[in-house]
Design an enzyme around this catalytic site. Structure first.
Site, short mmCIF file in Angstrom:
data_model
loop_
_atom_site.label_atom_id
_atom_site.label_comp_id
_atom_site.label_asym_id
_atom_site.label_seq_id
_atom_site.Cartn_x
_atom_site.Cartn_y
_atom_site.Cartn_z
N LYS A 22 0.91 27.89 33.47
CA LYS A 22 -0.20 28.63 32.88
C LYS A 22 -1.20 29.07 33.95
O LYS A 22 -1.59 30.23 34.02
CB LYS A 22 -0.91 27.75 31.84
CG LYS A 22 -2.29 28.22 31.46
CD LYS A 22 -2.93 27.23 30.50
CE LYS A 22 -4.43 27.29 30.42
NZ LYS A 22 -5.18 26.99 31.63
N ASN A 23 -1.61 28.11 34.80
CA ASN A 23 -2.70 28.43 35.73
C ASN A 23 -2.29 29.41 36.83
O ASN A 23 -3.15 30.04 37.44
CB ASN A 23 -3.29 27.15 36.33
CG ASN A 23 -4.14 26.41 35.31
OD1 ASN A 23 -4.43 26.94 34.23
ND2 ASN A 23 -4.53 25.19 35.63
N CYS A 116 -12.18 25.55 28.37
CA CYS A 116 -12.45 24.25 27.74
C CYS A 116 -13.82 23.70 28.17
O CYS A 116 -14.25 23.91 29.31
CB CYS A 116 -11.38 23.24 28.15
SG CYS A 116 -9.80 23.51 27.33
N ARG A 121 -18.97 23.81 34.80
CA ARG A 121 -18.06 24.87 35.26
C ARG A 121 -18.75 26.17 35.67
O ARG A 121 -18.47 27.25 35.14
CB ARG A 121 -16.98 25.16 34.20
CG ARG A 121 -16.26 23.92 33.73
CD ARG A 121 -15.09 24.23 32.85
NE ARG A 121 -13.89 24.52 33.61
CZ ARG A 121 -12.72 24.84 33.08
NH1 ARG A 121 -12.61 24.93 31.77
NH2 ARG A 121 -11.67 25.07 33.82
N ASP A 304 -6.28 17.58 35.75
CA ASP A 304 -5.63 18.01 34.50
C ASP A 304 -4.62 16.97 33.98
O ASP A 304 -4.10 17.14 32.88
CB ASP A 304 -4.89 19.34 34.72
CG ASP A 304 -5.86 20.51 34.73
OD1 ASP A 304 -7.05 20.31 34.47
OD2 ASP A 304 -5.41 21.65 35.01
N ARG A 396 -2.42 26.36 23.85
CA ARG A 396 -2.77 27.24 24.97
C ARG A 396 -2.03 26.91 26.25
O ARG A 396 -1.84 27.76 27.11
CB ARG A 396 -4.25 27.01 25.31
CG ARG A 396 -5.22 27.89 24.65
CD ARG A 396 -6.57 27.60 25.23
NE ARG A 396 -6.62 28.00 26.63
CZ ARG A 396 -7.49 27.52 27.50
NH1 ARG A 396 -8.37 26.63 27.14
NH2 ARG A 396 -7.48 27.96 28.73
C1 UD1 Z 1 -8.71 25.41 37.66
C2 UD1 Z 1 -7.78 25.23 36.50
C3 UD1 Z 1 -8.11 23.97 35.73
C4 UD1 Z 1 -8.19 22.77 36.66
C5 UD1 Z 1 -9.09 23.06 37.85
C6 UD1 Z 1 -9.10 21.95 38.88
C7 UD1 Z 1 -7.27 27.52 35.94
C8 UD1 Z 1 -7.40 28.63 34.97
N1 UD1 Z 1 -7.89 26.39 35.64
O1 UD1 Z 1 -10.00 25.61 37.08
O2 UD1 Z 1 -7.07 23.76 34.77
O3 UD1 Z 1 -8.73 21.67 35.95
O4 UD1 Z 1 -8.67 24.27 38.50
O5 UD1 Z 1 -7.80 21.71 39.32
O6 UD1 Z 1 -6.60 27.65 36.95
N2 UD1 Z 1 -17.11 24.82 40.82
C9 UD1 Z 1 -18.41 25.16 41.12
N3 UD1 Z 1 -18.68 26.48 41.33
C10 UD1 Z 1 -17.73 27.43 41.28
C11 UD1 Z 1 -16.41 27.08 40.97
C12 UD1 Z 1 -16.12 25.75 40.74
O7 UD1 Z 1 -19.28 24.31 41.17
O8 UD1 Z 1 -18.05 28.62 41.49
C13 UD1 Z 1 -16.79 23.40 40.55
C14 UD1 Z 1 -16.30 23.18 39.13
O9 UD1 Z 1 -17.37 23.01 38.21
C15 UD1 Z 1 -15.45 21.94 39.29
C16 UD1 Z 1 -14.85 22.12 40.68
O10 UD1 Z 1 -15.68 23.04 41.35
O11 UD1 Z 1 -16.27 20.80 39.28
C17 UD1 Z 1 -13.42 22.62 40.69
O12 UD1 Z 1 -13.35 23.81 39.95
P1 UD1 Z 1 -12.22 24.90 40.18
O13 UD1 Z 1 -11.23 24.40 41.17
O14 UD1 Z 1 -12.88 26.19 40.42
O15 UD1 Z 1 -11.55 24.94 38.76
P2 UD1 Z 1 -11.18 26.19 37.95
O16 UD1 Z 1 -10.62 27.25 38.86
O17 UD1 Z 1 -12.26 26.55 37.02
#
Ligand code: UD1
Length: 416
Positions: A22-23, A116, A121, A304, A396
């Site tokens: 999915k991701n 979610c 986030r 995850d 999902r």
């Molecule tokens: C992706 C995955 C999600 C997984 C996560 C971590 C998708 C669609 N989702 O989410 O399933 O749980 O990676 O492996 O691929 N952060 C910030 N600022 C930002 C971006 C992130 O503070 O601009 C923080 C987030 O709140 C979190 C951490 O960084 O605490 C990691 O987030 P990130 O790796 O970006 O996760 P996602 O890409 O949202």
């Protein structure tokens, strides 16, 4: 609304084939906008997020042809358009249209992404990255408006190795003048999958999968082709289920290197398994040992998977802990496991699990995608019947989950 009915305690044997991730898929579809004419992605899972991404592609005047699990995207008549809230809020990954529309049109109008509720986030790192490339980002009501006269490459250091920010910046940077260097980039397989897709279109990218990614301006990208990597979280979920209910259960079609952290923890709890290429055979252990898990960015233990692994830890004799370092609200499913008979307690970002406990079926509300997977696994090992409500959140992330589980002996059905 339909619900999932699960009769627990049925031994599972047979083979489960793993779907495309999915991701990865949710980033690859938006990445297709960088192609001038046609691109094709194989092994795209048929899940709800993909349906919504295709709707967004259609808003942007792309033509999508779906044949089995292959999606062909024709961007010949691509036009820029605001991405409406009812589509962007359906998932978090809608934010990848920021990177690609910025690259193609230097203007993006998109409502806030969804996803979610597992923590704050923010997407500040994505925004900072776009700004470093020369874009101006405004928030007007619930919309991001991103504009640029031109994009210029540079050195971008990510405070956190964010998966989403790494991919989004890489997508925008292919059209930035000169060279962009992303430092402290995330190293998850999804990033490698997207980079190799962009490279197939003609992009010049090196270092994906390491913490430094270098992107050189590449215009005229076209004819992208790739296959979605196997879903490492889906594979790990079924492997953990095999550790609990398997009798020579085979899980097939994953990449071992992607799930090493989870396999290591299975060793720690005393679970045997046989690995053979892209296939694992697993029979439930008689007894499990407690262990301590800390979620980390790849190649560490994936956040995850902690909710699903917690179900296994309810069966371990003694005290285990799960320390969540990525998201602050990811223990909601543990409270629900307690309603089924588990003994867990969360204190800040540490969950303590005391076992072994026997679980009993209950009617429960799926709190989030991976929490839903944990409750599904819990239902399958419980005495009696479990009814899960709010199942679109669970569906999902797991293609054909009901069919795949039924085929290996689970008693599970969708009821109205
Ligand atoms: C992706 C995955 C999600 C997984 C996560 C971590 C998708 C669609 N989702 O989410 O399933 O749980 O990676 O492996 O691929 N952060 C910030 N600022 C930002 C971006 C992130 O503070 O601009 C923080 C987030 O709140 C979190 C951490 O960084 O605490 C990691 O987030 P990130 O790796 O970006 O996760 P996602 O890409 O949202």
């Amino acid at each position: 609304m339909s619900k999932l009915k699960i009769e627990g305690k049925n031994v599972l044997s047979g083979t489960i084939e793993i779907s495309g991730a999915k991701n990865s898929a949710v980033a690859l579809l938006p990445a297709s906008l960088l192609c001038k004419t046609k691109s094709k992605i194989f092994k795209v899972p048929k899940i709800r997020d993909i349906e919504y991404l295709i709707k967004i592609l259609e808003v942007l005047n792309c033509k999508c042809k779906i044949e089995n699990n292959a999606v062909e995207i024709d961007t010949t008549h691509l036009k820029n358009a605001p991405i409406p809230e009812e589509l962007s809020e359906q998932m978090r990954a809608s934010y990848y249209f920021m990177g690609t529309l910025l690259a193609r049109f230097k203007k993006v109008e998109i409502s806030f992404p969804g996803g979610c509720h597992i923590g704050a986030r923010p997407i500040d790192l994505h925004i900072k990255g776009f700004e470093s490339l020369g874009a101006k980002v405004e928030i007007i009501k619930n919309k991001y408006i991103i504009t640029a006269d031109k994009l210029i490459g540079g050195r971008i250091y990510l405070d956190i190795a964010s998966v989403g920010a790494t991919i989004n910046i890489m997508l925008a940077a292919v059209s930035a003048e000169g060279k962009t260097i992303i430092e402290n980039a995330a190293r998850e397989p999804e990033i490698v999958n997207v980079a190799s897709y962009l490279i197939s279109m003609g992009a010049k990218i090196t270092g994906a999968g390491t913490s430094t990614i270098i992107i050189e301006q590449s215009l005229d990208l076209d004819n992208g082709v790739t296959e979605v990597f196997p879903d490492r979280i889906e594979a790990s979920t079924y492997i953990v289920l095999g550790a609990l209910m398997g009798e020579n259960l085979k899980i097939k079609g994953f990449i071992k290197e992607h799930i090493n952290a989870v396999l290591t923890k299975l060793n720690d709890v005393g679970q045997d398994f046989e690995l053979n290429g892209d296939e694992i055979t697993i029979t439930r252990a008689k007894k499990y040992l407690p262990t301590n898990i800390k979620t980390q960015v790849y190649p560490g233990f994936p956040t995850d998977m902690q909710q699903v692994f917690t179900v296994l830890l309810t069966r371990a004799s003694g005290e285990s802990t799960v320390t969540e370092t990525i998201y602050e609200s990811r223990f909601k499913s543990a409270e629900l496991l307690n309603q089924m008979g588990a003994n867990t307690a969360a204190c800040e970002n540490v969950l303590t699990i005391k076992g072994p406990t026997e679980l009993t079926g209950k009617s429960l509300w799926v709190p989030d995608l991976r929490g839903g997977a944990a409750l599904l696994v819990a239902g399958l090992i419980s005495e009696g019947t479990t009814i899960l409500d709010n199942i679109p959140l669970l569906l999902r992330g797991y293609e054909d989950v009901v069919e795949k589980l039924k085929a290996v002996g689970a008693k599970i059905e969708i009821i109205e």
